[in-house]
Structures are given as structure tokens and as C-alpha cells.
Enzyme design. Structure first.
Site, PDB file in Angstrom:
ATOM      1  CB  CYS A   1     107.621 -23.794-112.285  1.00 31.14           C
ATOM      2  SG  CYS A   1     107.002 -24.790-110.925  1.00 31.14           S
TER       3      CYS A   1
ATOM      4  CB  CYS B   1     104.657 -24.649-118.397  1.00 32.90           C
ATOM      5  SG  CYS B   1     103.533 -23.255-118.591  1.00 32.90           S
TER       6      CYS B   1
ATOM      7  NE  ARG C   1     126.919 -38.468-124.819  1.00 32.21           N
ATOM      8  CZ  ARG C   1     127.929 -39.292-125.110  1.00 32.21           C
ATOM      9  NH1 ARG C   1     128.231 -40.290-124.282  1.00 32.21           N
ATOM     10  NH2 ARG C   1     128.636 -39.145-126.215  1.00 32.21           N
ATOM     11  NE  ARG C   2     123.209 -37.702-130.853  1.00 30.36           N
ATOM     12  CZ  ARG C   2     123.752 -37.718-132.065  1.00 30.36           C
ATOM     13  NH1 ARG C   2     123.035 -38.175-133.099  1.00 30.36           N
ATOM     14  NH2 ARG C   2     124.984 -37.292-132.267  1.00 30.36           N
TER      15      ARG C   2
ATOM     16  CB  ALA D   1      97.591 -16.808-112.929  1.00 27.90           C
TER      17      ALA D   1
END
Length: 264
Positions: free
Chosen positions: A168, A146, A126-127, A263
């Protein structure tokens, strides 16, 4: 890509007007998730043409550990130009963090090699995670990550990936991000002799810029077309040895492109 159009409409219907770093202004929602079954086609937006060359070369550039735009320019990709300095440098952005995360004792961690080894040797872990959000180096980056954190998951011989994207740009950025990580899943799966599973996208501040509204309404007026298929023509020795020519998109029949300002 119905999920993508539904997200656009949701931001229009439910978004809050917010100011932002760029001074442009946005409509924004917080917290959204989409799931794409990669067995059903390659998730490349069809309601406008996406520049696949840029998507592929940017991912290969990340995987090189590169943070200078010279490679991108050599391949006619200009998507990072606005943030680069006079030498083409961006600081320790994605490629640096993915391939050479610095440790306090002077070592560097190659996160991509690490997750590949985990997928091959401990697929139930799980890592199996890659992070680009290095708090200690954010102030040196031309743009903070982002798409900041992603995790792989193996079940029934299929490789899935979930991405957390803290910020986003729904109109311009998100189609690139979805396709880029879907491509990465295909590449990782091939290297690990797995099938592809799902790509799960999770967004934090999910927004439409105020100067993208006309373009958004135009895109929403278009009917989605069938998803294309990704073909990888060869299996390189390493995840780092793929070339642009290794990838082919079959059956991509999008609507015409829609121009919009970035932007900065």
C-alpha cells in the site's frame, strides 16, 4: 477520514526504513486495519482533492474484464500508463482475474458474477470471495496485484466488504483504493437490494515513499472536512452495465490537490 490521517502519522512515527522494488525507499509498517461505516458518508479523502473520474472509470474498467488502457485513455485517465506496453496491454491484471480466472481444464471463472449469485442466493456463505492473486499468472502481469483479495459479508440486511492489500502506497494509492472498493460495495448492494454496511481495509506492507514526505506533512496539517454522499442515479440490469454518468458525489469540499511522483 480521520483513520487515514492517523495511519499516515503512524507510519511516520513507527515506520522502518526499507528498500523496495522501485528503488525509491520507504518508511513501512506491517499490518494495519481501518473500518469505514458507509452509512456515515462516502470515504473520499478531504484533506486533498481526489480525482474521482479516475476512480470511477478504473473500477468500471476492472468490471469489464479489460486489461488494455485504451478505455482509460478514451476517458482521460492515465493512472496505468507507466506500466502498459507499447500496445497498451498490461497482461492478466485485475480485470482478467476478476472476470476470467483460467482453470486447468480450459474454462474461465467469472468471480464477480459468482459472488453476486452467492450474495443473492446464499448470503450467509463464508466463501463470498474474489482473488486477483493468481500465482500461475503473476509473471505475465505488468504489476502484481496490490489490492489482492476481498470478501463480502451480509448481516441485518447490510453488505460489508473486507479488502486485503498486500502493498500500500499510503499517500498516492490508498485514497483511490478506499474510494474504489467503497463504490463497489454500493454497486453490489444496489444490485442485491441490500443497504451498505462497513468497508474494512487491511494492509500488509503499508508504506510512505521517501519522496512523499513533504506532501504527507502538508496533508497532516489540514483539518478533515465532512464526508460527501454518493448518489447512484439509476439501477442497471447488471453490475456490468453501470456508466460513469450513473454516479454523483454530493457535498465534496476537499482541500486543494497535492502533487507527488509515482514510484514505478
Amino acid at each position: 477520514m480521520k483513520q487515514y490521517l492517523e495511519l499516515m502519522q503512524k507510519v511516520l512515527d513507527e515506520g522502518t526504513q526499507k528498500n523496495d522494488r522501485t528503488g525509491t525507499g520507504t518508511l513501512s509498517i506491517f499490518g494495519h486495519q481501518m473500518r469505514f461505516n458507509l452509512q456515515e458518508g462516502f470515504p473520499l479523502v478531504t484533506t486533498k482533492r481526489c480525482h474521482l473520474r479516475s476512480i470511477i472509470h478504473e473500477l468500471l474498467w476492472f468490471l469489464q474484464g479489460n486489461t488494455n488502457i485504451a478505455y482509460l485513455h478514451e476517458n482521460n485517465v492515465t493512472i496505468w500508463d507507466e506500466w502498459a506496453d507499447e500496445n497498451g496491454d498490461l497482461g492478466p491484471v485485475y480485470g482478467k482475474q476478476w472476470r476470467a480466472w483460467p482453470t486447468p481444464d480450459g474454462r474461465h471463472i467469472d468471480q464477480i458474477t459468482t459472488v453476486l449469485n452467492q450474495l443473492k442466493n446464499d448470503p450467509d456463505s463464508r466463501r463470498i470471495i474474489v482473488s486477483a492473486w493468481n500465482v500461475g499468472e503473476l509473471d505475465k502481469m505488468a504489476l502484481a496485484p496490490c489490492h489482492a483479495f476481498f470478501q463480502f459479508y451480509v448481516a441485518d440486511g447490510k453488505l460489508s466488504c473486507q479488502l486485503y492489500q498486500r502493498s500500500c502506497d499510503v499517500f498516492l494509492g490508498l485514497p483511490f483504493n478506499i474510494a474504489s472498493y467503497a463504490l463497489l460495495v454500493h454497486m453490489m448492494a444496489q444490485q442485491c437490494d441490500l443497504e451498505v454496511g462497513d468497508f474494512v481495509w487491511t494492509g500488509g506492507d503499508t508504506h510512505l515513499y521517501s519522496n512523499h514526505m513533504d506532501q504527507t506533512h502538508l496533508q497532516l496539517s489540514r483539518e478533515p472536512r465532512p464526508l460527501p454522499k454518493l448518489i447512484i442515479k439509476r439501477k442497471p440490469e447488471s453490475i456490468f452495465d453501470y456508466r460513469f454518468e450513473d454516479f454523483e458525489i454530493e457535498g465534496y469540499d476537499p482541500h486543494p490537490g497535492i502533487k507527488a511522483p509515482v514510484a514505478i
